[in-house]
Scaffold this motif. Structure first.
Motif: not given
Length: 130
Positions: A77, A75, A46, A42-43
């Motif tokens: 994504m 989200e 981003k 996830w990091a």
């Protein structure tokens, strides 16, 4: 749309599997970004452009594969980016285009990646001139 049509995001907590899959794909000319669990991925997402393909383990610490897929869905994504689950059991959760059962064979993995991604061209094993 991914910046690199050959970038694979590999999310796998087992280091030996992560290293083996990465090496295999890199030898075929693909770029590989490695993450240890869903929160790590996830990091990474981003901070980087989207990958062309995600290979996702289901059973991981911190944030497992199913929770990661659910979070991606909420989200919104990585829409349009194929996600292939790597799992010890024959289970394809929602959000994944396919799954490969562990232990994953080299042939099955390469066939799957080649089917989902354009050819990256010759990798390190390609023709060398001196």
């Amino acid at each position: 749309m991914p910046d690199s049509p050959s970038l694979v995001l590999l999310i796998e907590d087992e280091e030996d599997i992560r290293d083996a899959v990465s090496t295999l794909l890199e030898m075929e000319g693909y770029q590989v970004a490695q993450c240890v669990h869903g929160e790590d991925a996830w990091a990474w997402l981003k901070a980087n452009p989207p990958p062309a393909l995600v290979l996702l383990d289901l059973m991981m610490p911190v944030l497992d594969g199913q929770s990661f897929l659910l979070r991606l869905s909420k989200e919104r994504m990585l829409e349009g980016v194929p996600i292939v689950v790597l799992s010890g059991s024959p289970f394809q959760p929602g959000g994944a285009v396919d799954y490969l059962r562990k232990p994953v064979s080299v042939k099955e993995l390469l066939e799957m990646v080649r089917r989902l991604l354009p050819s990256p061209g010759p990798g390190p094993k390609g023709p060398h001139t001196s």
